[in-house]
Motif scaffolding. Structure first.
Motif, PDB file in Angstrom:
ATOM      1  N   ASP A 234     -25.088 -13.031  17.285  1.00 32.19           N
ATOM      2  CA  ASP A 234     -23.651 -13.322  17.280  1.00 32.19           C
ATOM      3  C   ASP A 234     -22.913 -12.590  16.163  1.00 32.19           C
ATOM      4  OD1 ASP A 234     -24.815 -14.618  15.191  1.00 32.19           O
ATOM      5  OD2 ASP A 234     -23.787 -16.524  15.488  1.00 32.19           O
ATOM      6  N   ALA A 235     -23.568 -11.629  15.497  1.00 25.97           N
ATOM      7  CA  ALA A 235     -22.920 -10.916  14.398  1.00 25.97           C
ATOM      8  C   ALA A 235     -23.543  -9.536  14.244  1.00 25.97           C
ATOM      9  CB  ALA A 235     -23.041 -11.704  13.086  1.00 25.97           C
ATOM     10  N   ALA A 236     -22.754  -8.592  13.759  1.00 25.12           N
ATOM     11  CA  ALA A 236     -23.235  -7.232  13.516  1.00 25.12           C
ATOM     12  C   ALA A 236     -23.966  -7.173  12.183  1.00 25.12           C
ATOM     13  CB  ALA A 236     -22.074  -6.249  13.531  1.00 25.12           C
ATOM     14  N   ARG A 237     -24.884  -6.219  12.049  1.00 23.34           N
ATOM     15  CA  ARG A 237     -25.623  -6.057  10.801  1.00 23.34           C
ATOM     16  C   ARG A 237     -26.067  -4.597  10.659  1.00 23.34           C
ATOM     17  NH1 ARG A 237     -24.004 -10.405   9.897  1.00 23.34           N
ATOM     18  NH2 ARG A 237     -25.104 -12.264   9.123  1.00 23.34           N
ATOM     19  N   TYR A 238     -26.340  -4.227   9.404  1.00 16.03           N
ATOM     20  CA  TYR A 238     -27.011  -2.973   9.089  1.00 16.03           C
ATOM     21  C   TYR A 238     -28.432  -3.323   8.626  1.00 16.03           C
ATOM     22  CZ  TYR A 238     -22.152  -1.361   8.718  1.00 16.03           C
ATOM     23  OH  TYR A 238     -20.839  -1.080   8.958  1.00 16.03           O
ATOM     24  N   HIS A 239     -29.425  -2.637   9.175  1.00 12.86           N
ATOM     25  CA  HIS A 239     -30.815  -2.912   8.832  1.00 12.86           C
ATOM     26  C   HIS A 239     -31.493  -1.638   8.333  1.00 12.86           C
ATOM     27  CE1 HIS A 239     -30.386  -6.561  11.449  1.00 12.86           C
ATOM     28  NE2 HIS A 239     -29.625  -5.720  12.139  1.00 12.86           N
ATOM     29  N   PHE A 240     -32.272  -1.763   7.272  1.00 10.41           N
ATOM     30  CA  PHE A 240     -33.118  -0.680   6.772  1.00 10.41           C
ATOM     31  C   PHE A 240     -34.556  -1.189   6.820  1.00 10.41           C
ATOM     32  CE2 PHE A 240     -28.972   0.017   5.001  1.00 10.41           C
ATOM     33  CZ  PHE A 240     -28.800   1.398   5.022  1.00 10.41           C
ATOM     34  N   PHE A 241     -35.411  -0.508   7.606  1.00 13.84           N
ATOM     35  CA  PHE A 241     -36.771  -0.987   7.855  1.00 13.84           C
ATOM     36  C   PHE A 241     -37.779   0.090   7.490  1.00 13.84           C
ATOM     37  CE2 PHE A 241     -40.325  -1.586  10.994  1.00 13.84           C
ATOM     38  CZ  PHE A 241     -40.858  -2.712  10.397  1.00 13.84           C
ATOM     39  N   LEU A 242     -38.799  -0.286   6.691  1.00 11.58           N
ATOM     40  CA  LEU A 242     -39.883   0.626   6.329  1.00 11.58           C
ATOM     41  C   LEU A 242     -40.917   0.594   7.455  1.00 11.58           C
ATOM     42  CD1 LEU A 242     -41.018   2.540   4.180  1.00 11.58           C
ATOM     43  CD2 LEU A 242     -42.172   0.582   3.149  1.00 11.58           C
ATOM     44  N   TYR A 243     -40.871   1.604   8.297  1.00 13.46           N
ATOM     45  CA  TYR A 243     -41.703   1.660   9.506  1.00 13.46           C
ATOM     46  C   TYR A 243     -43.055   2.274   9.159  1.00 13.46           C
ATOM     47  CZ  TYR A 243     -43.048   2.995  14.285  1.00 13.46           C
ATOM     48  OH  TYR A 243     -43.712   3.160  15.466  1.00 13.46           O
ATOM     49  N   LYS A 244     -44.109   1.447   9.158  1.00 17.63           N
ATOM     50  CA  LYS A 244     -45.459   1.895   8.846  1.00 17.63           C
ATOM     51  C   LYS A 244     -46.215   2.109  10.149  1.00 17.63           C
ATOM     52  CE  LYS A 244     -45.489  -0.806   4.551  1.00 17.63           C
ATOM     53  NZ  LYS A 244     -46.201  -1.828   3.755  1.00 17.63           N
ATOM     54  N   HIS A 245     -46.710   3.331  10.335  1.00 12.98           N
ATOM     55  CA  HIS A 245     -47.367   3.644  11.603  1.00 12.98           C
ATOM     56  C   HIS A 245     -48.255   4.870  11.438  1.00 12.98           C
ATOM     57  CE1 HIS A 245     -43.862   6.232  11.413  1.00 12.98           C
ATOM     58  NE2 HIS A 245     -44.399   7.019  12.329  1.00 12.98           N
ATOM     59  N   THR A 246     -48.991   5.172  12.477  1.00 18.63           N
ATOM     60  CA  THR A 246     -49.866   6.329  12.499  1.00 18.63           C
ATOM     61  C   THR A 246     -49.384   7.300  13.563  1.00 18.63           C
ATOM     62  OG1 THR A 246     -51.745   4.974  11.808  1.00 18.63           O
ATOM     63  CG2 THR A 246     -52.242   7.123  12.765  1.00 18.63           C
ATOM     64  N   HIS A 247     -49.290   8.581  13.182  1.00 18.46           N
ATOM     65  CA  HIS A 247     -48.845   9.612  14.120  1.00 18.46           C
ATOM     66  C   HIS A 247     -49.739  10.836  13.983  1.00 18.46           C
ATOM     67  CE1 HIS A 247     -46.278  12.141  16.541  1.00 18.46           C
ATOM     68  NE2 HIS A 247     -46.080  12.970  15.541  1.00 18.46           N
ATOM     69  N   GLU A 248     -50.429  11.168  15.070  1.00 20.54           N
ATOM     70  CA  GLU A 248     -51.328  12.325  15.120  1.00 20.54           C
ATOM     71  C   GLU A 248     -52.370  12.269  14.001  1.00 20.54           C
ATOM     72  OE1 GLU A 248     -48.923  15.814  15.135  1.00 20.54           O
ATOM     73  OE2 GLU A 248     -48.252  15.526  17.202  1.00 20.54           O
ATOM     74  N   GLY A 249     -52.915  11.083  13.765  1.00 15.32           N
ATOM     75  CA  GLY A 249     -53.961  10.909  12.771  1.00 15.32           C
ATOM     76  C   GLY A 249     -53.485  10.703  11.354  1.00 15.32           C
ATOM     77  N   ASP A 250     -52.169  10.791  11.107  1.00 16.19           N
ATOM     78  CA  ASP A 250     -51.630  10.617   9.757  1.00 16.19           C
ATOM     79  C   ASP A 250     -50.953   9.256   9.638  1.00 16.19           C
ATOM     80  OD1 ASP A 250     -52.436  13.126   8.882  1.00 16.19           O
ATOM     81  OD2 ASP A 250     -50.644  14.092   9.680  1.00 16.19           O
ATOM     82  N   TYR A 251     -51.180   8.573   8.517  1.00 15.37           N
ATOM     83  CA  TYR A 251     -50.504   7.308   8.235  1.00 15.37           C
ATOM     84  C   TYR A 251     -49.150   7.611   7.603  1.00 15.37           C
ATOM     85  CZ  TYR A 251     -49.406   2.791   6.156  1.00 15.37           C
ATOM     86  OH  TYR A 251     -48.782   1.628   5.794  1.00 15.37           O
ATOM     87  N   LEU A 252     -48.081   7.097   8.178  1.00 15.63           N
ATOM     88  CA  LEU A 252     -46.724   7.404   7.742  1.00 15.63           C
ATOM     89  C   LEU A 252     -45.980   6.119   7.399  1.00 15.63           C
ATOM     90  CD1 LEU A 252     -45.756  10.024  10.495  1.00 15.63           C
ATOM     91  CD2 LEU A 252     -46.656  10.485   8.211  1.00 15.63           C
ATOM     92  N   GLU A 253     -45.123   6.215   6.406  1.00 22.80           N
ATOM     93  CA  GLU A 253     -44.202   5.132   6.055  1.00 22.80           C
ATOM     94  C   GLU A 253     -42.803   5.728   6.028  1.00 22.80           C
ATOM     95  OE1 GLU A 253     -45.488   3.349   2.424  1.00 22.80           O
ATOM     96  OE2 GLU A 253     -47.218   2.351   3.346  1.00 22.80           O
ATOM     97  N   SER A 254     -42.017   5.448   7.056  1.00 27.52           N
ATOM     98  CA  SER A 254     -40.710   6.075   7.242  1.00 27.52           C
ATOM     99  C   SER A 254     -39.627   5.007   7.277  1.00 27.52           C
ATOM    100  CB  SER A 254     -40.681   6.876   8.556  1.00 27.52           C
ATOM    101  OG  SER A 254     -41.782   7.751   8.646  1.00 27.52           O
ATOM    102  N   ILE A 255     -38.490   5.301   6.639  1.00 32.16           N
ATOM    103  CA  ILE A 255     -37.375   4.367   6.620  1.00 32.16           C
ATOM    104  C   ILE A 255     -36.488   4.636   7.842  1.00 32.16           C
ATOM    105  CG2 ILE A 255     -35.312   3.625   5.377  1.00 32.16           C
ATOM    106  CD1 ILE A 255     -36.751   4.257   2.785  1.00 32.16           C
ATOM    107  N   VAL A 256     -36.237   3.579   8.600  1.00 35.82           N
ATOM    108  CA  VAL A 256     -35.420   3.657   9.805  1.00 35.82           C
ATOM    109  C   VAL A 256     -34.165   2.814   9.591  1.00 35.82           C
ATOM    110  CG1 VAL A 256     -35.307   3.199  12.280  1.00 35.82           C
ATOM    111  CG2 VAL A 256     -37.444   3.991  11.259  1.00 35.82           C
TER     112      VAL A 256
END
Length: 376
Positions: free
Chosen positions: A258-280
């Motif tokens: 019921d309300a708008a928001r801005y979100h910053f999320f530290l996305y932890k994942h694996t891509h092509e064998g590399d562990y990545l921590e990316s801010i979305v």
């Protein structure tokens, strides 16, 4: 590169990796022997990771022979213990060996599990991979990348044109929208997110509302969901709403309906064998359940907010997403947004079929030579 060498991990190495991921080992030295990845040496933990580091790692480094070192830290992530991956390739080693180890590095990371590897260090001399060298590496990774002369000049031009000050009392118009001041607590939370001390930050727009108390006007925080009260548009700001630790599966629950928001999320994942921590960055606006004024407010503030975060807080945002419902934030959706497919199959144009069934009686049209001649 791993497909070019064809070198794979032996069965004993895979069994050792299972025990290592469970914390049995402090260090594993992996070498290439008879076209296979094998364990050259291993060490079990004695003290803390810092105390064990130099005494474990440095004696295993040979002057003319490359190798891989997997060194376990005491910290853990969602997948288990975190590891340092050291690629040792001394200057005096044979060129063929250097190329072989460089081409097999991705295979080893994939076999061990890229999600367990926190940092990857490359070294040609011992100072590069010593404890002191590793700490210098962490400092260099945390600092922003240096700007070129052209980038620095462009940055100064933008600062002089916009003059966006981060503070509680500043507000002015920009070409992209309206830049409202950001509360001190929100700035501090974003700094912690950039330094990976937090993994989720939610921001909201709030208005200062003047009310009368003992015949004196004072200022108090009042959040207005539907802008039902009279707003002093000169005193709007952006505040911190939420910093709860958030896993990927919990992210949809953080999106208000019921309300708008801005979100910053530290996305932890694996891509092509590399562990990545990316801010979305996620901008959530739940459609027409919000008032027109609230929709306009959040839409206008979004670009100036991102400009402040990226140019003044030096936060690298890997992807910016807009949603209207938290249910959209599935693991597959977020992964495809951060790593979109580069070569999607494009369907070729297909000629449409004609109408089904009979098409009627074919009409015969005689040519000029077939016309009847008049009889005498």
């Amino acid at each position: 590169m791993s497909h070019q060498t064809g070198i794979q991990a032996s069965g004993s190495v895979k069994d050792t990796f299972v025990g290592a991921r469970n914390g049995q080992y402090r260090l594993l030295k992996i070498v290439i022997d008879n076209e296979q990845l094998v364990v050259g040496s291993s060490r079990r933990p004695v003290g803390s990771w810092e105390k064990d580091y130099d005494s474990f790692v440095l004696p295993l480094l040979e002057d003319k022979q490359p190798c891989y070192i997997l060194y376990r830290l005491d910290s853990q992530n969602a997948q288990g213990y975190e590891w340092i991956f050291i690629a040792w390739s001394p200057d005096h080693s044979p060129v063929r060996q250097k190329m072989l180890y460089a081409a097999t590095r991705a295979t080893l990371k994939k076999e061990f599990g890229g999600g367990h590897i926190k940092d990857e260090v490359f070294g040609t001399v011992q100072d590069d991979v010593s404890l002191n060298g590793y700490k210098k590496y962490l400092i260099s990774q945390a600092s922003p990348a240096p700007l070129t002369a052209a980038e620095e000049e462009l940055r100064q031009i933008k600062i002089n044109e916009v003059q966006t000050d981060v503070g509680i009392d500043t507000k002015h118009q920009t070409l992209q929208g309206v830049a409202f001041p950001i509360a001190k607590e929100a700035i501090q939370a974003l700094e912690k997110l950039k330094n990976k001390k937090l993994n989720y930050v939610q921001l909201a727009s709030i208005k200062y509302f003047n009310y009368s108390f003992n015949s004196e006007y004072k200022i108090d925080y009042l959040y207005i969901k539907q802008c039902a009260l009279q707003i002093d548009m000169k005193n709007e700001t952006i505040i911190l709403a939420n910093t709860l630790h958030t896993e990927l599966k919990d992210l949809p629950k953080r999106i208000p309906k019921d309300a708008a928001r801005y979100h910053f999320f530290l996305y932890k994942h694996t891509h092509e064998g590399d562990y990545l921590e990316s801010i979305v960055f996620i901008y959530s606006m739940p459609g027409y359940t919000c008032s027109i004024r609230e929709r306009m407010l959040y839409s206008s503030c979004k670009s100036p907010l991102l400009e402040i975060v990226e140019t003044q807080l030096w936060m690298q945002i890997i992807r910016k997403i807009e949603i209207d419902n938290g249910d959209e934030l599935t693991a597959d959706f977020l992964y495809e947004e951060v790593h979109p497919k580069q070569h999607a199959h494009k369907q070729s144009f297909a000629k449409p079929k004609g109408p089904a069934g009979k098409r009627g009686i074919r009409r015969l049209i005689r040519g000029p030579a077939e016309t009847e001649t008049p009889s005498d």
